[in-house]
Design a protein around this motif. Structure first.
Motif, PDB file in Angstrom:
ATOM      1  N   UNK A   7      37.514  36.300  33.130  1.00  0.00           N
ATOM      2  CA  UNK A   7      37.787  34.883  33.359  1.00  0.00           C
ATOM      3  C   UNK A   7      38.138  34.603  34.817  1.00  0.00           C
ATOM      4  N   UNK A   8      39.285  35.116  35.269  1.00  0.00           N
ATOM      5  CA  UNK A   8      39.796  34.698  36.572  1.00  0.00           C
ATOM      6  C   UNK A   8      38.873  35.074  37.721  1.00  0.00           C
ATOM      7  N   UNK A   9      38.357  36.309  37.730  1.00  0.00           N
ATOM      8  CA  UNK A   9      37.489  36.714  38.837  1.00  0.00           C
ATOM      9  C   UNK A   9      36.215  35.879  38.864  1.00  0.00           C
ATOM     10  N   UNK A  10      35.702  35.503  37.695  1.00  0.00           N
ATOM     11  CA  UNK A  10      34.481  34.703  37.650  1.00  0.00           C
ATOM     12  C   UNK A  10      34.727  33.284  38.140  1.00  0.00           C
ATOM     13  N   UNK A  11      35.857  32.705  37.763  1.00  0.00           N
ATOM     14  CA  UNK A  11      36.220  31.372  38.256  1.00  0.00           C
ATOM     15  C   UNK A  11      36.275  31.384  39.786  1.00  0.00           C
ATOM     16  N   UNK A  12      36.955  32.395  40.337  1.00  0.00           N
ATOM     17  CA  UNK A  12      37.096  32.490  41.791  1.00  0.00           C
ATOM     18  C   UNK A  12      35.734  32.663  42.453  1.00  0.00           C
ATOM     19  N   UNK A  13      34.890  33.507  41.882  1.00  0.00           N
ATOM     20  CA  UNK A  13      33.578  33.779  42.471  1.00  0.00           C
ATOM     21  C   UNK A  13      32.706  32.522  42.498  1.00  0.00           C
ATOM     22  N   UNK A  14      32.684  31.786  41.401  1.00  0.00           N
ATOM     23  CA  UNK A  14      31.873  30.553  41.356  1.00  0.00           C
ATOM     24  C   UNK A  14      32.401  29.541  42.373  1.00  0.00           C
ATOM     25  N   UNK A  15      33.723  29.383  42.435  1.00  0.00           N
ATOM     26  CA  UNK A  15      34.303  28.430  43.382  1.00  0.00           C
ATOM     27  C   UNK A  15      34.055  28.821  44.823  1.00  0.00           C
ATOM     28  N   UNK A  16      34.249  30.100  45.148  1.00  0.00           N
ATOM     29  CA  UNK A  16      34.053  30.557  46.531  1.00  0.00           C
ATOM     30  C   UNK A  16      32.600  30.400  46.958  1.00  0.00           C
ATOM     31  N   UNK A  68      48.571  35.457  45.202  1.00  0.00           N
ATOM     32  CA  UNK A  68      48.225  36.275  46.361  1.00  0.00           C
ATOM     33  C   UNK A  68      47.184  37.326  46.010  1.00  0.00           C
ATOM     34  N   UNK A  69      47.335  37.960  44.865  1.00  0.00           N
ATOM     35  CA  UNK A  69      46.414  39.022  44.466  1.00  0.00           C
ATOM     36  C   UNK A  69      45.043  38.454  44.133  1.00  0.00           C
ATOM     37  N   UNK A  70      45.005  37.403  43.312  1.00  0.00           N
ATOM     38  CA  UNK A  70      43.761  36.716  42.978  1.00  0.00           C
ATOM     39  C   UNK A  70      43.662  35.478  43.872  1.00  0.00           C
ATOM     40  N   UNK A  71      42.920  35.589  44.963  1.00  0.00           N
ATOM     41  CA  UNK A  71      42.836  34.482  45.916  1.00  0.00           C
ATOM     42  C   UNK A  71      41.602  33.644  45.614  1.00  0.00           C
ATOM     43  N   UNK A  72      41.829  32.406  45.194  1.00  0.00           N
ATOM     44  CA  UNK A  72      40.706  31.542  44.883  1.00  0.00           C
ATOM     45  C   UNK A  72      41.114  30.087  44.928  1.00  0.00           C
ATOM     46  N   UNK A  73      40.131  29.219  44.807  1.00  0.00           N
ATOM     47  CA  UNK A  73      40.384  27.782  44.889  1.00  0.00           C
ATOM     48  C   UNK A  73      40.882  27.245  43.549  1.00  0.00           C
TER      49      UNK A  73
END
Length: 472
Positions: free
Chosen positions: A313-322, A458-463
């Motif tokens: 979930x979280x890594x995919x959200x960050x990747x799509x946003x970035x 801090x660890x999971x940096x995303x929008x």
């Protein structure tokens, strides 16, 4: 764990005494909450104090975790860490931002993931064991999570979980993910056809992965928003020095989610579904039937499911946003993708390199060793700055340039490396590619409607928010 083992540090000892006194003054109403407070003190309170002390004395990892400016933009700081040496000493935690050293730490047999609980002072070990709450086990930070386990235990957990993540199983999800993405984009077009701003994170990037995870875990539709809420409330556990009230809320949320998961396992046993979690439960139960000592315990199944929630979930959200922000900020690269859509896969690798969803991880050696000529004592934690290593100019020429044609973009460390390489990486790649291709095919003239804002982790940096106008 050096932070907890260094009894010679009088400043840290005094601060811990203050923390203990503060816990007594909380007037907690039950033994259950006292255990939560003690567990927070060992896992978050003491490290939080250590980070503040370390930041004042030049500990580079501590500064990264306490300085708001560095949290917002850590990349120049990673360059500073890399320039300072292959492995930079710190008062409590060493650090590296060099690609070759990071690979050595992630792949070396003598290095362990997680926290060296066995090296805590015995009284603190006893406190932690006393305060352990199996009902609040998390997939990110607590054993028996795969992230926190090593050696035979890690391999056993990973082997069973991997049976659900075969290439065939992942590819079977493609059609469903495509349909979910299409439905979400239809809804966006319907709601924002008048030009009103859309938040790409909350209305698309954050919704598609949770729907996909719901499919993987077999979560009923009426519980999907609840699951999303659970994930958002638990995510701060990935950071260091979490305040007590936040930690207490995380523990409460974990108990709620884990209680539901235990019931859900029984449902899946009675009525196996066509989802990955059903396959994991079935594979585990089959091993138990063949060998009473085999398979996974209920706590291990809970930790695997919790890890799937965050890894998928979280890594995919960050990747799509970035990727959305990067491509809209570099129209030449976006036009190249429109002209040559076969480049999407490599474009995602370049986003993972330049905007790593997971900024760092931690390793410690099981015995005294050295890396690149730098001695690392047994149990001394080393922060592996994945996002910094993925911008190492010795490996990636002109590393700050976003280039979807970069030939070695896939050499990034966005999903880690070695034994703990992200088990959900193939799913994250496929899901993100589908989400982005469909988004930019549907709305090729999308434009910013404001400034994107970063989340607090801090660890999971995303929008957290990306305001856009679709201009359909």
């Amino acid at each position: 764990m050096t932070i907890l083992r260094d009894t010679t540090d009088s400043t840290l000892a005094e601060r811990f005494a203050h923390l203990t006194a503060a816990a007594r003054r909380l007037h907690l109403p039950s033994g259950h909450d006292v255990r939560t407070a003690v567990r927070w003190g060992v896992r978050q309170g003491v490290p939080g104090v250590a980070l503040k002390v370390g930041a004042r004395t030049g500990d580079m990892f501590a500064r990264l975790n306490t300085d708001p400016a560095l949290k917002a933009n850590p990349f120049d700081y990673y360059d500073l860490v890399r320039t300072a040496g292959p492995v930079v000493p710190g008062r409590y935690v060493m650090a590296t931002a060099r690609h070759g050293v990071a690979m050595r730490l992630l792949r070396g047999d003598e290095f362990r993931s997680g926290v060296p609980e066995e090296l805590m002072p015995r009284p603190m070990q006893a406190l932690y064991e006393w305060s352990r709450d199996n009902a609040a086990v998390g997939g990110l930070t607590d054993r028996p999570s795969m992230l926190m386990n090593n050696g035979a235990d890690h391999l056993r957990l990973r082997r069973i979980a991997s049976q659900a993540f075969t290439p065939k199983a992942i590819e079977a999800l493609r059609t469903r993910i495509e349909q979910l993405a299409t439905d979400l984009l239809d809804e966006l077009e319907r709601r924002h056809h008048d030009g009103t701003a859309v938040d790409i994170v909350t209305e698309y990037a954050g919704t598609l992965p949770v729907l996909t995870i719901a499919e993987i875990l077999g979560v009923p539709k009426e519980l999907q928003s609840t699951f999303l809420g659970w994930g958002e409330r638990i995510l701060p556990a990935a950071d260091w020095g979490v305040p007590y009230r936040t930690y207490r809320d995380i523990s409460t949320t974990l108990r709620e989610m884990n209680g539901w998961l235990l019931q859900h396992f029984e449902t899946l046993r009675r009525n196996p579904g066509n989802n990955l979690l059903s396959r994991i439960v079935s594979a585990s139960d089959a091993e138990k039937s063949a060998d009473p000592g085999g398979g996974l315990s209920e706590a291990e199944l809970v930790s695997v499911a919790g890890l799937l929630l965050f890894a998928g979930f979280e890594t995919t959200v960050i990747l799509i946003g970035a990727a959305t922000v990067r491509l809209l900020g570099d129209r030449d690269q976006l036009e190249l993708l429109h002209a040559e859509p076969d480049r999407w896969r490599n474009a995602l690798e370049e986003v993972l390199r330049i905007d790593a969803p997971v900024q760092f991880t931690v390793r410690y050696p099981a015995h005294d060793t050295e890396v690149a000529g730098v001695p690392i004592p047994r149990g001394r934690m080393v922060a592996v700055m994945l996002a910094g290593a993925s911008r190492d100019p010795d490996v990636f020429p002109d590393p700050t340039r976003f280039d979807i044609t970069r030939e070695n973009a896939r050499d990034h460390l966005g999903f880690g490396s070695g034994a703990h390489f992200c088990i959900g990486a193939p799913l994250a790649r496929m899901e993100s590619e589908i989400a982005l291709r469909k988004l930019f095919d549907r709305f090729p003239d999308m434009t910013p409607a404001g400034t994107p804002t970063l989340g607090p982790n801090t660890t999971f940096r995303g929008y957290a928010h990306i305001p856009m106008r679709l201009n359909a």
